[in-house]
Design an enzyme around this catalytic site. Structure first.
Site, PDB file in Angstrom:
ATOM      1  N   GLU A 144       0.895  -1.160   0.000  1.00 50.05           N
ATOM      2  CA  GLU A 144       0.000   0.000   0.000  1.00 50.05           C
ATOM      3  C   GLU A 144       0.928   1.203   0.000  1.00 50.05           C
ATOM      4  OE1 GLU A 144      -3.301  -0.183   0.073  1.00 50.05           O
ATOM      5  OE2 GLU A 144      -3.718  -2.213   0.757  1.00 50.05           O
ATOM      6  N   CYS A 202      -1.993   9.190   2.868  1.00 45.92           N
ATOM      7  CA  CYS A 202      -1.757   8.694   1.510  1.00 45.92           C
ATOM      8  C   CYS A 202      -2.866   9.125   0.550  1.00 45.92           C
ATOM      9  CB  CYS A 202      -1.633   7.183   1.518  1.00 45.92           C
ATOM     10  SG  CYS A 202      -3.102   6.388   2.183  1.00 45.92           S
TER      11      CYS A 202
END
Ligand code: NAD
Length: 480
Positions: A257, A291
């Site tokens: 990720e 993110c």
């Protein structure tokens, strides 16, 4: 909202291996309170020997763990959640101090962690296989989910607890053992607390281990350990790339990720009040250090001035300071290294190249003023790189097609598009190359589906219930 400074508890992050908290093998390293720079906790780097022992203990413990009933695992996950809930007030203060987020951010992080445990506790008791249509007479075919084995889990500092929990809860729920390495800036909320809560909940020794330490030694040793069945990494593209390369060379499953240079698009028919509020929220929540932060604001020319004014009017009112002692909207940047990376590395060179500071652009220690840059072109570093700081670069485009091309020019995780016409928004979203796109919104959703497939593999079992005739050459000859 400012939280009240409570007990000045001091924490230690120790390696937690085979159900025991170990004495340090190296020097203690301070963990700083991000707003003040004052050490409030300490950790030690786990040695290669400790990482190895943690993985081996996990490997030994995993088969018996996988054999426990789903109900038993579900019960333990709920006890884990209850333990975090019991320590709620203490943990909110800890997360504020260790990550520099506001109390809202800390509540979100702790809440997501608890929810993830409860979700996994439910999901593990649901259907985890199928009875397949028979492909020949008398054959019963089953497919069932089987745990992967030992998962190595490496997480960053921005949401240390909930990003660990994202893989930890389903990983354990489906019968895997997990060895976690928290980020060195946040080893308490991201490691020690989780070990303490799992220990108190009564997980069997070895199924969950924590090895605090730095990336290049402890993290690397863990990610390259031969006994891992999956390495699960959340963090930067560069490190993720390195880990994925190693995993590919050693035929190891890997889940990454990584970061994204996400875009926020404002089309010429958008409601600019709505768009400006969403843009400020998406760009500046937790100082832009997530993110899914909106890092590139791509706006059509006819609405660019009005959008910029609406954004600046909101940013002017924001306050920056220590969220533990003051009611502020933004806390500190996580570290000087991160501040310098985006300020010296991205903001200043973009200003040199012609971008204008509409507001902000300065800092005092780690307190960075929320910043709006205008006149940003797609070649400037503030546009081409993930910022990971409270900076909103605004880029003007002439057409919708140009906006779409710019969105798709960089790697993104989540994008937003604002328009007065929802079908136009849908048509735009369908052509955006990211897994998540929001029309007229900047909020994301996490967790849910996909957990089972991420942490198990499928095993097919065929049971023949009636005698089968095989080809003649496989049968016994009439003579015997
Ligand atoms: P980072 O990659 O520097 O560090 C992440 C983790 O990897 C830390 O625990 C670190 O100690 C470890 N690490 C560093 N070098 C290593 C190595 N050689 N081998 C093994 N482990 C190593 O990232 P960061 O600065 O902590 O986090 C910021 C990045 O994370 C941003 O790019 C952000 O977008 C990304 N991120 C992604 C998600 C997501 O869900 N996609 C969520 C949060 C953050």
């Amino acid at each position: 909202m400012g939280a009240t400074a409570g007990t000045h508890q001091s924490y230690e992050a120790r390696a937690y291996i085979a159900g025991r908290f170990e004495d340090p093998t190296g020097d203690w390293i301070p963990v700083l309170e991000k707003s003040t720079g004052i050490p409030f906790a300490r950790y030690t780097d786990s040695s290669a020997e400790q990482v190895d022992r943690a993985v081996r203990a996990a490997k030994d413990a995993q088969p018996a763990w996988a054999d426990t009933s789903a109900t038993e695992r579900s019960h333990l996950l709920r006890a884990f959640a209850a333990e975090l809930e019991r320590r709620h007030d203490e943990l909110i203060e800890l997360i504020i101090r260790e990550t520099g987020g506001t109390s809202e951010k800390a509540e979100e992080e702790l809440g997501q962690s608890i929810n993830q445990l409860l979700n996994s506790a439910t999901q593990v008791t649901e259907n985890a296989g199928a009875i397949l249509p028979p492909y020949k007479e008398g054959k019963i075919s089953l497919s069932r989910s089987v745990p992967l084995g030992v998962i190595g889990l490496i997480v960053p500092w921005n949401y240390p607890m909930s990003l660990a929990m994202r893989a930890l809860a389903p990983g354990l729920a489906y019968g895997n053992a997990v060895v976690l390495k928290p980020a060195e800036l946040t080893p308490i909320a991201g490691g020690q607390i989780l070990a303490e809560a799992a220990h108190a909940a009564g997980f069997p020794a070895g199924v969950f281990a924590v090895v605090p330490g730095d990336g290049p030694t402890t993290g690397r040793t863990l990610s390259e350990h031969p006994d891992l069945d999956l390495i699960h990494f959340t963090g930067s593209y560069e490190v993720g790339h390195q880990i994925a390369n190693f995993a590919a060379r050693s035929f190891r499953a890997v889940a990454t990720e990584l970061g994204g240079d996400n875009a926020f698009v404002v089309l010429d028919d958008a409601d600019l009040d709505q768009a400006a509020s969403a843009a400020v929220w998406s760009a500046l929540w937790y100082q832009g250090q997530t993110c899914i932060t909106a890092g590139r604001h791509i706006v059509m020319r006819s609405v660019a001035d009005a959008f910029t004014d609406a954004v600046v009017a909101r940013v002017e009112k924001l306050t920056v300071g220590n969220p533990l002692t003051e009611a502020v909207n933004l806390g500190p940047i996580i570290s000087e290294v991160q501040r310098d990376r985006f300020h010296t590395g991205l903001v200043l060179p973009s200003i040199d190249a012609g971008a204008k500071v509409a507001i902000g652009g300065s800092y005092d220690q780690l307190f960075y003023q929320p910043t709006v840059l205008t006149g940003v072109t797609p070649e400037m570093p503030i546009f081409t790189e993930e910022i990971f700081g409270p900076v909103m670069p605004i880029t003007i485009v002439e057409t919708e097609a140009e906006a779409l091309e710019l969105v798709n020019r960089h790697r993104t995780l989540m994008n937003s598009v604002f328009t007065g016409d929802q079908m136009r928004g849908l048509a735009f979203a369908q052509r955006v190359k990211s897994n998540e796109v929001h029309v007229n919104d900047g909020y994301a959703r996490h967790g849910g589906e996909g957990q089972l497939d991420g942490y198990t593999h499928r095993q097919w079992i065929g049971i023949q219930t009636t005698p089968t005739r095989y080809p003649a050459w496989a049968e016994a000859s009439p003579e015997g």
